[in-house]
Each structure stands twice: as structure tokens, then as C-alpha cells.
Design a protein around this motif. Structure first.
Motif, PDB file in Angstrom:
ATOM      1  N   GLU A 207       0.815  -1.209   0.000  1.00 43.76           N
ATOM      2  CA  GLU A 207       0.000   0.000   0.000  1.00 43.76           C
ATOM      3  C   GLU A 207       0.854   1.268   0.000  1.00 43.76           C
ATOM      4  O   GLU A 207       0.327   2.378   0.135  1.00 43.76           O
ATOM      5  N   ASN A 208       2.174   1.097  -0.135  1.00 43.77           N
ATOM      6  CA  ASN A 208       3.108   2.219  -0.270  1.00 43.77           C
ATOM      7  C   ASN A 208       3.039   3.159   0.935  1.00 43.77           C
ATOM      8  O   ASN A 208       2.993   4.393   0.795  1.00 43.77           O
ATOM      9  N   LEU A 209       3.042   2.566   2.128  1.00 43.41           N
ATOM     10  CA  LEU A 209       2.968   3.329   3.368  1.00 43.41           C
ATOM     11  C   LEU A 209       4.170   3.010   4.250  1.00 43.41           C
ATOM     12  O   LEU A 209       4.559   1.842   4.354  1.00 43.41           O
ATOM     13  N   PRO A 210       4.756   3.995   4.915  1.00 49.08           N
ATOM     14  CA  PRO A 210       5.920   3.724   5.753  1.00 49.08           C
ATOM     15  C   PRO A 210       5.576   3.128   7.109  1.00 49.08           C
ATOM     16  O   PRO A 210       6.397   2.420   7.693  1.00 49.08           O
ATOM     17  N   VAL A 211       4.389   3.435   7.640  1.00 51.35           N
ATOM     18  CA  VAL A 211       4.043   3.009   8.991  1.00 51.35           C
ATOM     19  C   VAL A 211       2.578   2.583   9.064  1.00 51.35           C
ATOM     20  O   VAL A 211       1.766   2.952   8.203  1.00 51.35           O
ATOM     21  N   GLY A 212       2.269   1.820  10.098  1.00 53.50           N
ATOM     22  CA  GLY A 212       0.888   1.416  10.366  1.00 53.50           C
ATOM     23  C   GLY A 212       0.674   1.271  11.856  1.00 53.50           C
ATOM     24  O   GLY A 212       1.617   0.985  12.608  1.00 53.50           O
ATOM     25  N   VAL A 213      -0.563   1.478  12.287  1.00 53.29           N
ATOM     26  CA  VAL A 213      -0.932   1.371  13.699  1.00 53.29           C
ATOM     27  C   VAL A 213      -1.535  -0.008  13.939  1.00 53.29           C
ATOM     28  O   VAL A 213      -2.492  -0.412  13.267  1.00 53.29           O
ATOM     29  N   VAL A 214      -0.976  -0.729  14.890  1.00 51.66           N
ATOM     30  CA  VAL A 214      -1.395  -2.107  15.161  1.00 51.66           C
ATOM     31  C   VAL A 214      -2.640  -2.108  16.050  1.00 51.66           C
ATOM     32  O   VAL A 214      -2.700  -1.384  17.048  1.00 51.66           O
ATOM     33  N   THR A 215      -3.619  -2.919  15.680  1.00 50.10           N
ATOM     34  CA  THR A 215      -4.870  -3.024  16.434  1.00 50.10           C
ATOM     35  C   THR A 215      -4.867  -4.169  17.428  1.00 50.10           C
ATOM     36  O   THR A 215      -5.523  -4.094  18.468  1.00 50.10           O
ATOM     37  N   ALA A 216      -4.146  -5.254  17.093  1.00 44.67           N
ATOM     38  CA  ALA A 216      -4.137  -6.439  17.960  1.00 44.67           C
ATOM     39  C   ALA A 216      -2.928  -7.286  17.628  1.00 44.67           C
ATOM     40  O   ALA A 216      -2.406  -7.247  16.507  1.00 44.67           O
ATOM     41  N   ILE A 217      -2.487  -8.054  18.610  1.00 44.37           N
ATOM     42  CA  ILE A 217      -1.417  -9.038  18.427  1.00 44.37           C
ATOM     43  C   ILE A 217      -2.072 -10.409  18.426  1.00 44.37           C
ATOM     44  O   ILE A 217      -2.845 -10.746  19.321  1.00 44.37           O
ATOM     45  N   THR A 218      -1.761 -11.189  17.446  1.00 48.86           N
ATOM     46  CA  THR A 218      -2.480 -12.430  17.187  1.00 48.86           C
ATOM     47  C   THR A 218      -2.446 -13.421  18.342  1.00 48.86           C
ATOM     48  O   THR A 218      -1.485 -13.461  19.122  1.00 48.86           O
ATOM     49  N   GLY A 219      -3.502 -14.216  18.439  1.00 44.11           N
ATOM     50  CA  GLY A 219      -3.492 -15.376  19.326  1.00 44.11           C
ATOM     51  C   GLY A 219      -2.843 -16.553  18.626  1.00 44.11           C
ATOM     52  O   GLY A 219      -2.899 -16.683  17.396  1.00 44.11           O
ATOM     53  N   ILE A 220      -2.206 -17.403  19.400  1.00 44.53           N
ATOM     54  CA  ILE A 220      -1.449 -18.532  18.842  1.00 44.53           C
ATOM     55  C   ILE A 220      -1.785 -19.796  19.626  1.00 44.53           C
ATOM     56  O   ILE A 220      -1.901 -19.765  20.856  1.00 44.53           O
ATOM     57  N   GLU A 221      -1.932 -20.894  18.929  1.00 44.76           N
ATOM     58  CA  GLU A 221      -1.979 -22.189  19.611  1.00 44.76           C
ATOM     59  C   GLU A 221      -1.155 -23.190  18.825  1.00 44.76           C
ATOM     60  O   GLU A 221      -1.047 -23.117  17.596  1.00 44.76           O
ATOM     61  N   ARG A 222      -0.527 -24.104  19.560  1.00 53.24           N
ATOM     62  CA  ARG A 222       0.321 -25.123  18.933  1.00 53.24           C
ATOM     63  C   ARG A 222      -0.058 -26.493  19.457  1.00 53.24           C
ATOM     64  O   ARG A 222      -0.385 -26.649  20.641  1.00 53.24           O
ATOM     65  N   HIS A 223       0.004 -27.472  18.569  1.00 53.45           N
ATOM     66  CA  HIS A 223      -0.357 -28.844  18.906  1.00 53.45           C
ATOM     67  C   HIS A 223       0.714 -29.800  18.391  1.00 53.45           C
ATOM     68  O   HIS A 223       1.428 -29.499  17.428  1.00 53.45           O
ATOM     69  N   ARG A 224       0.794 -30.949  19.042  1.00 51.92           N
ATOM     70  CA  ARG A 224       1.680 -32.015  18.592  1.00 51.92           C
ATOM     71  C   ARG A 224       0.805 -33.196  18.164  1.00 51.92           C
ATOM     72  O   ARG A 224       0.075 -33.770  18.973  1.00 51.92           O
ATOM     73  N   LEU A 225       0.860 -33.529  16.885  1.00 49.76           N
ATOM     74  CA  LEU A 225       0.115 -34.665  16.343  1.00 49.76           C
ATOM     75  C   LEU A 225       1.067 -35.841  16.184  1.00 49.76           C
ATOM     76  O   LEU A 225       2.099 -35.718  15.523  1.00 49.76           O
ATOM     77  N   THR A 226       0.719 -36.963  16.809  1.00 45.67           N
ATOM     78  CA  THR A 226       1.521 -38.183  16.689  1.00 45.67           C
ATOM     79  C   THR A 226       0.702 -39.238  15.965  1.00 45.67           C
ATOM     80  O   THR A 226      -0.420 -39.561  16.381  1.00 45.67           O
ATOM     81  N   ILE A 227       1.248 -39.746  14.891  1.00 49.45           N
ATOM     82  CA  ILE A 227       0.602 -40.798  14.096  1.00 49.45           C
ATOM     83  C   ILE A 227       1.468 -42.041  14.182  1.00 49.45           C
ATOM     84  O   ILE A 227       2.662 -41.999  13.874  1.00 49.45           O
ATOM     85  N   THR A 228       0.874 -43.135  14.625  1.00 44.54           N
ATOM     86  CA  THR A 228       1.622 -44.380  14.830  1.00 44.54           C
ATOM     87  C   THR A 228       1.114 -45.463  13.883  1.00 44.54           C
ATOM     88  O   THR A 228      -0.068 -45.808  13.893  1.00 44.54           O
ATOM     89  N   GLY A 229       2.023 -45.955  13.054  1.00 44.47           N
ATOM     90  CA  GLY A 229       1.705 -47.041  12.140  1.00 44.47           C
ATOM     91  C   GLY A 229       2.503 -48.283  12.500  1.00 44.47           C
ATOM     92  O   GLY A 229       2.616 -48.634  13.671  1.00 44.47           O
ATOM     93  N   LYS A 230       3.119 -48.886  11.497  1.00 42.68           N
ATOM     94  CA  LYS A 230       3.911 -50.093  11.752  1.00 42.68           C
ATOM     95  C   LYS A 230       5.077 -50.127  10.777  1.00 42.68           C
ATOM     96  O   LYS A 230       4.887 -49.995   9.553  1.00 42.68           O
ATOM     97  N   ALA A 231       6.271 -50.306  11.333  1.00 43.09           N
ATOM     98  CA  ALA A 231       7.448 -50.409  10.484  1.00 43.09           C
ATOM     99  C   ALA A 231       7.451 -51.743   9.741  1.00 43.09           C
ATOM    100  O   ALA A 231       6.834 -52.718  10.179  1.00 43.09           O
ATOM    101  N   GLY A 232       8.130 -51.757   8.630  1.00 40.76           N
ATOM    102  CA  GLY A 232       8.261 -52.983   7.858  1.00 40.76           C
ATOM    103  C   GLY A 232       9.267 -52.784   6.747  1.00 40.76           C
ATOM    104  O   GLY A 232       9.666 -51.647   6.435  1.00 40.76           O
TER     105      GLY A 232
END
Length: 415
Positions: A207-232
Motif C-alpha cells: 500500500e506504499n505506506l511507511p508506517v501502520g498502527v497495530v490493532t491487535a497481536i495475534t493469538g497462537i496455539e500449537r499442537h503435537r500430532l503423533t501418528i503411529t503405524g507399523k514399520a516394515g
């Protein structure tokens, strides 16, 4: 980028000079790597302290959370303190502007105010937080949470990959983590917190602008997904009899990507994927993968989480593989205070620029500081919206533009 014309660009030139020098305090390799308690961090601290003093700070000190603080007294002795700050640390092979620019640009502004012989109404403290990224100890917002009064002391026992504790890393800086609780400020002492940061995104440049005013800082969530199969054996097990965890993980990656593409104000990523046993001729038995979701609206993020679980069930149930999801981190979004947004917007207008409001998709020290006081942020344009990369880049003109906004903000802040 727009070419802005200033008679002297004193703030932009001074801050760029300091930023160039600060970037040399880095581990060898591409970009800038400076993590909490490292030799590079320890070497930069006295240099920063000298710059604070050169800029007219009335007092400079290292607190017991590893934050470097400088204080400039205001003309009203009973006014509450305005806190300005950002972080000293970087990701590995990051850029020269993420974090530290939010220390050195305001420092150049304070130097100019001091040079003019005037003082703002309120006292100002500039804080170079010890750690925001969590690169070394995987615990973000260490310095800012200590000042905000919500630091988790259990983190002092957390170790890095070499077995060094966070407490020992802070001691190496010259701090005393046994007294870290003394760092916390009281809400009645503080009038607000402001952070200047490169946008880390492409909107301002587009938008060709040097600065902007921030309204909010994002929320974050993180997860660990474990998938277990079978080696062969990869050469002797028929395809229709396999329980390949990596094939199922590939489908899960697509689920995350499709969800984020189809949901407004939601972004996400699968940034880590660990495959066991990881052999070229063995069917993968287990895959552990990270899933991160971000949104400036908790309701959107939580609905997306429920949708994600339904989509994962559809992709993974009946596949012959077992799967489970664990939540490893959640941080709600933080809204920037209307009063601080208004003051920043007024300063932007007074400096001669259009006011563009936008939310931050990245986390910042303001997430912690919001527990203490009203917060606000000013974004500055960066080339290609690039961050966490050696090629981070800003112009001297945009440093000057941002500095002029922050100077007007400081000089008009009522305390």
C-alpha cells in the motif's frame, strides 16, 4: 518503496548506524544469531548501555531478568512512566531489524529529544528485553513477562541443549535470577507500553505506506500430532498391507493447509515433522508433527481447532494407524488499547502520513506487557515483508518516518 524527503534524516541515520553495529554481535554464519546469554549477547550489553548514556539517559541498569533499562526523566515529576521497548535476541540466522530496531530507533528519538534540550511530560524508560524469541530455551517473552509480573519461576530450571539452565544464563549476563520477582512493575507506576517493530508482512509495502498502527497481536496455539503405524521392510511389504505413518501425516499436512486457506483471519503451518525410524528402506512407523494456528480473534481460532479435529478424524480414522493430538501452547490475542492506538494515529497524521490500521500476525513482547498496562504498537514497512531471514531490510527514510511518529507520540503523551 516511497522516497520520502527529510532535511537531515538525523534519527534515521543514527538508528541505522547503531543497527549496523549491533548486527555484528552475532554468531558466525548468515544473518544475525544472538541468543539469550550467549557470548554475543553479553558483548552487546555494555555497548547498548554506552549508547543509552550517549543519548542522555538519566539512569541505566541491567535488571535481574537480563533486561537493559534506560530512564529519561520527564518534566512532571509525579507523572507515571511510559515504557518503550523490544527484544535484543534473534532467531537463528535472522535479520538485523526484528526486535533490536524497536530499541535503537526509539533510542535515536530520545537522543534527539535530549539534544533539543526539552523533556517530555512523562518519564520514559526504554527496555531492551533479554529474550522474546525463545531460541535457546524454548520459552518466549522471558524479559517482558518478568517486568509485567507474570513470569513463571519454574522456567529458571529449564535447560538448553547443552544442559545450561535459564538461571545460569541470566547469571552469565550479570543478573541475579534469585531476585527476579523484584523486576515486576506495579500498574499504578506505568502509563502505557509502546513497541516499534518491522511489519514482518507485505501490507504496508503493497500500500506504499511507511508506517501502520497495530490493532491487535495475534493469538497462537500449537499442537503435537503423533501418528503411529507399523514399520516394515520397504521392499517386501505389499502396498495394500502397509500402515505407513508418513503417508497419513502427508494427508494431515494437507488438512491443515486446506483449513487455513478456507478460513478468513486464520493462518497456520506444519513447521516440524519427525519420522521414525527415518531409514531409506523402512516403512515409517511413527510421525510426530507440529501444528500451529494463529488468528487475531479467539473465536475464529477455537472454531478452527474444532474443525481441524473433525477433518483429521476424517483423514486418519480407519487408516490402520493410531493418532493423538496434544496441545503444547496457547496464547490468546491481545488487543491494543484504544487510547494508545488513538495517540499513535494522531502522531502518524501529525507526521504527514495516512493512518493504516492492521493486526499483527506475529507474537511480540506486548503479549506479556498487556498484563501490566495499556499497550500499543507501531509497524514499520520492511522490504518484501521479509523477517526472520538474513535479507531483512528497511530504508533510512522509513526509519526516519517511524522516528518522527514516535517522537510526536512521546512528546504528546500525557502520562
Amino acid at each position: 518503496m516511497t522516497e520520502l524527503v527529510f532535511t537531515e534524516c538525523r534519527i534515521g541515520i543514527q538508528s541505522r548506524s547503531w543497527l549496523k553495529t549491533a548486527a555484528t554481535y552475532s554468531e558466525p554464519g548468515p544473518g544475525v544469531t544472538r541468543v539469550l546469554g550467549s557470548a554475543e549477547h553479553r558483548a552487546l550489553l555494555p555497548v547498548l548501555a554506552d549508547w543509552y548514556r550517549e543519548a542522555g539517559a538519566d539512569a541505566v541498569w541491567l535488571d535481574d531478568a537480563g533486561n537493559l533499562v534506560g530512564r529519561w526523566e520527564g518534566s512532571l515529576l509525579d507523572a507515571r512512566t511510559l515504557l518503550i521497548g523490544s527484544h535484543q535476541d534473534t532467531v537463528r540466522q535472522g535479520g538485523a531489524y526484528d526486535g533490536i530496531m524497536g530499541v535503537l530507533l526509539p533510542l535515536a528519538v530520545l537522543s534527539e529529544i535530549n539534544r533539543s534540550g526539552r523533556r517530555p511530560a512523562t518519564a520514559v524508560e526504554l527496555v531492551a528485553f533479554c529474550d522474546e524469541e525463545g531460541t535457546r530455551f524454548a520459552s518466549t517473552l522471558i524479559g517482558s513477562s518478568a517486568i509485567a509480573g507474570n513470569f513463571n519461576r519454574d522456567l529458571l530450571a529449564v535447560t538448553d541443549s547443552d544442559g545450561v539452565t535459564l538461571a545460569d544464563a541470566l547469571r552469565a549476563l550479570g543478573s541475579n535470577p534469585d531476585q527476579i520477582d523484584r523486576v515486576a512493575r506495579q500498574p499504578e507506576q506505568v502509563s502505557g507500553y509502546v513497541e516499534v517493530h518491522i511489519e514482518q508482512g507485505p501490507i504496508l509495502e503493497a500500500e506504499n505506506l511507511p508506517v501502520g498502527v497495530v490493532t491487535a497481536i495475534t493469538g497462537i496455539e500449537r499442537h503435537r500430532l503423533t501418528i503411529t503405524g507399523k514399520a516394515g521392510h520397504a521392499g517386501t511389504t505389499p502396498m495394500h498391507l502397509r500402515k505407513d505413518a508418513l503417508v497419513r501425516a502427508a494427508r494431515a499436512v494437507l488438512v491443515v493447509d486446506e483449513l487455513c486457506h478456507s478460513t478468513d483471519d486464520l493462518v497456520g503451518v506444519v513447521g516440524q515433522l519427525d519420522v521414525t525410524p527415518g531409514a531409506v528402506n523402512v516403512i515409517p512407523a511413527e510421525v510426530t508433527m507440529s501444528i500451529e494456528l494463529r488468528s487475531p480473534d479467539s473465536a475464529i481460532r477455537r472454531r478452527a481447532r474444532l474443525d481441524l479435529m473433525e477433518r483429521l478424524a476424517g483423514a486418519l480414522d480407519g487408516s490402520g494407524c493410531q493418532w493423538k493430538v496434544e496441545t503444547t501452547y496457547e496464547q490468546n490475542e491481545v488487543r491494543c488499547a484504544e487510547s494508545v492506538q488513538w495517540a499513535l494515529a494522531q502522531a502518524v497524521e501529525d507526521a504527514g502520513y495516512p493512518v493504516r490500521r492492521l493486526f499483527s500476525g506475529a507474537g511480540h513482547d506486548g503479549l506479556a506487557m498487556a498484563h501490566l498496562t495499556n499497550i500499543g504498537m507501531l509497524f514499520m514497512r520492511c522490504k518484501d515483508g521479509l523477517s526472520h531471514h538474513p535479507d531483512e531490510s528497511v530504508t533510512t527514510e522509513d526509519l526516519e518516518a517511524s522516528g518522527q511518529v514516535i517522537r510526536r507520540f512521546i512528546e504528546s503523551w500525557p502520562g
